[in-house]
Scaffold this active site. Structure first.
Site, PDB file in Angstrom:
ATOM      1  N   GLY A 260     -29.064  -3.713  81.813  1.00 30.57           N
ATOM      2  CA  GLY A 260     -30.218  -3.191  82.541  1.00 30.57           C
ATOM      3  C   GLY A 260     -30.289  -1.685  82.486  1.00 30.57           C
ATOM      4  O   GLY A 260     -30.275  -1.077  81.418  1.00 30.57           O
ATOM      5  N   ASP A 261     -30.353  -1.062  83.658  1.00 29.96           N
ATOM      6  CA  ASP A 261     -30.405   0.401  83.739  1.00 29.96           C
ATOM      7  C   ASP A 261     -29.097   0.952  84.274  1.00 29.96           C
ATOM      8  O   ASP A 261     -29.075   2.008  84.911  1.00 29.96           O
ATOM      9  CB  ASP A 261     -31.579   0.835  84.622  1.00 29.96           C
ATOM     10  CG  ASP A 261     -31.474   0.238  86.033  1.00 29.96           C
ATOM     11  OD1 ASP A 261     -30.681  -0.706  86.219  1.00 29.96           O
ATOM     12  OD2 ASP A 261     -32.189   0.707  86.947  1.00 29.96           O
ATOM     13  N   GLU A 262     -27.993   0.263  83.988  1.00 30.70           N
ATOM     14  CA  GLU A 262     -26.673   0.690  84.469  1.00 30.70           C
ATOM     15  C   GLU A 262     -25.861   1.266  83.319  1.00 30.70           C
ATOM     16  O   GLU A 262     -25.734   0.657  82.246  1.00 30.70           O
ATOM     17  CB  GLU A 262     -25.921  -0.496  85.079  1.00 30.70           C
ATOM     18  CG  GLU A 262     -26.582  -1.047  86.339  1.00 30.70           C
ATOM     19  CD  GLU A 262     -25.856  -2.249  86.891  1.00 30.70           C
ATOM     20  OE1 GLU A 262     -26.019  -2.546  88.082  1.00 30.70           O
ATOM     21  OE2 GLU A 262     -25.098  -2.900  86.119  1.00 30.70           O
TER      22      GLU A 262
END
Length: 344
Positions: A260-262
Site C-alpha cells: 500500500g502506502d507503507e
C-alpha cells in the site's frame, strides 16, 4: 596371389584315351596303360567325355575323392587327353587367398576402428569437456558461466548456442529474482528482501556491538487521492514518494515498500547516537513531503507519519518492526505529520 601360385607337381595326372577303342592308350600311372576305360555308369564325367564333352569339370574318383579334370581332343587321332589334379591341391590356393583376405580384412577393420574412434574422440573432445563442465555447474560445483569455445566448427557452434541459452536463463533468473525481492511499482525492496537485510543488519550489529534504527512510514491522506483521482494517479504519487524518500538515505541503508502506502527504512551500523541520527533522517523525510505532488495537472499535498524503533544486535526482527509500526500509529492518531521513537 592366384597368378603367382604354383599348384604342385603331379607327374601321375594325365591319361591318353582312345574313345573309339574304349581303351587307355597311355597314362602317367603305368598300370593303367592299355587298360580298358571304365564301364559306363561308373564315372559320369568320363561318360560325358566319351559322348563328346570337352572342357574342365570337377568329378569324383572311383575311390570317392574329389579331383579337377581337363579334357581336350587330339585332332589328328581323335584321342582324348585328360589332365587330372586332386581337389585338395587345386583349391589350396583359393583357400589360402580366402584366409589371407579374411585376415587382412580383420586387420583393416581393427585399424579403421581405432582410427575412427581416435578421430571421433578428437572431434568430440570439446563436447565431452563442455558436458562435464555443464554437469559440474548443475551440481553447484562451478558458477554458471559461458563455456569456453576452442574450435569454430559444428561442436563450437553447439557450445555457442548453449552459451546463448545460458545467458538467457541468467537474465530470466535475474528478472525473477528482481520480481521476487522488489516492488514492481517503485522498484524498491519488498518485505521479503527487507526481512533478509534486517537479519543481516542484526547479525552485524551483534558482531560489531553497534545499533540500528527502523523507520516505519505511512503516507497521510493517500486514500483521498485514490478516491478522487483514481488508482493510476495514486500509483504515480507512490512512485514520486519513493523517489523523494530514496534521496534522503545512504546507499548502505534499505528503503522498502512493504504494501500500500507503507514504507520502511532500515538504518544500520549506528553508534550510541542512533536515536539522534534516526530523528535527523526522519526530519529529512518529512521535509521531502513539504513540496506538493503534481499528478495529471493537479497539485496534491501529502503528509507522512513516521514511527522509529531503536534496537541492537540482540533485538528480535519481528518485535522491532512491530514497535516501529506501533510508534507510527501513535503519530497517526495525532492527525498531523511527525515522528515518534521507541527504544527496545
Amino acid at each position: 596371389m592366384l597368378q603367382q601360385s604354383r599348384i604342385g607337381d603331379h607327374r601321375d595326372s594325365f591319361l591318353l584315351i582312345s574313345p573309339r577303342d574304349h581303351q587307355i592308350i597311355t597314362a602317367s600311372q603305368s598300370e593303367l596303360t592299355l587298360q580298358p576305360t571304365p564301364e559306363p555308369g561308373r564315372d559320369p564325367l568320363h561318360d560325358q567325355a566319351m559322348a563328346g564333352y570337352r572342357g574342365a569339370a570337377v568329378a569324383a574318383t572311383l575311390q570317392g575323392e574329389e579331383e579337377v579334370r581337363a579334357i581336350v581332343q587330339v585332332p589328328s587321332t581323335g584321342w582324348l587327353v585328360v589332365a587330372k589334379l586332386p581337389g585338395r591341391d587345386a583349391f589350396a590356393t583359393v583357400a589360402r587367398v580366402q584366409s589371407f583376405t579374411l585376415r587382412q580384412a580383420l586387420i583393416a577393420f581393427v585399424v579403421f576402428s581405432l582410427l575412427a574412434c581416435g578421430g571421433m574422440y578428437i572431434v568430440l573432445r570439446p563436447l565431452f569437456r563442455a558436458a562435464r563442465h555443464a554437469d559440474r555447474m548443475t551440481r553447484g560445483e562451478l558458477p554458471l558461466e559461458p563455456l569456453p569455445i576452442h574450435r569454430k566448427d559444428e561442436v563450437g557452434y553447439l557450445i555457442a548456442s548453449f552459451n546463448r541459452l545460458l545467458r538467457k536463463l541468467e537474465d530470466k533468473q535475474t528478472e525473477l529474482a528482481q520480481m521476487a525481492h522488489h516492488d514492481s511499482l517503485t522498484g524498491l525492496p519488498n518485505r521479503l528482501l527487507l526481512s533478509d537485510r534486517l537479519h543481516v543488519a542484526l547479525a552485524q550489529a551483534q558482531r560489531r556491538e553497534t545499533r540500528l534504527a527502523l523507520l516505519f512510514m505511512d503516507l497521510d491522506s493517500f486514500k483521498m487521492i485514490n478516491d478522487t483521482l483514481g488508482h493510476k494517479a495514486g500509483d504515480k504519487v507512490l512512485w514520486q514518494a519513493a523517489q523523494r524518500l530514496s534521496g534522503t538515505v545512504r546507499q548502505s541503508d534499505t528503503l522498502a515498500r512493504i504494501g500500500g502506502d507503507e514504507f520502511v527504512l532500515l538504518l544500520s551500523d549506528l553508534d550510541d547516537k542512533a536515536e539522534d541520527i534516526a530523528r535527523t533522517v526522519a526530519g529529512k523525510c518529512l521535509e521531502a513531503f513539504d513540496t506538493p505532488f503534481l499528478v495529471s495537472g493537479t497539485s496534491c499535498r501529502l503528509g507522512i507519519s513516521i514511527g522509529i524503533a531503536i534496537g541492537d544486535g540482540y533485538s528480535n526482527p519481528d518485535s522491532l518492526l512491530q514497535a516501529a509500526d506501533q510508534a507510527m500509529y501513535h503519530v497517526k492518531k495525532t492527525g498531523s505529520s511527525g515522528c515518534q521513537t521507541i527504544r527496545l
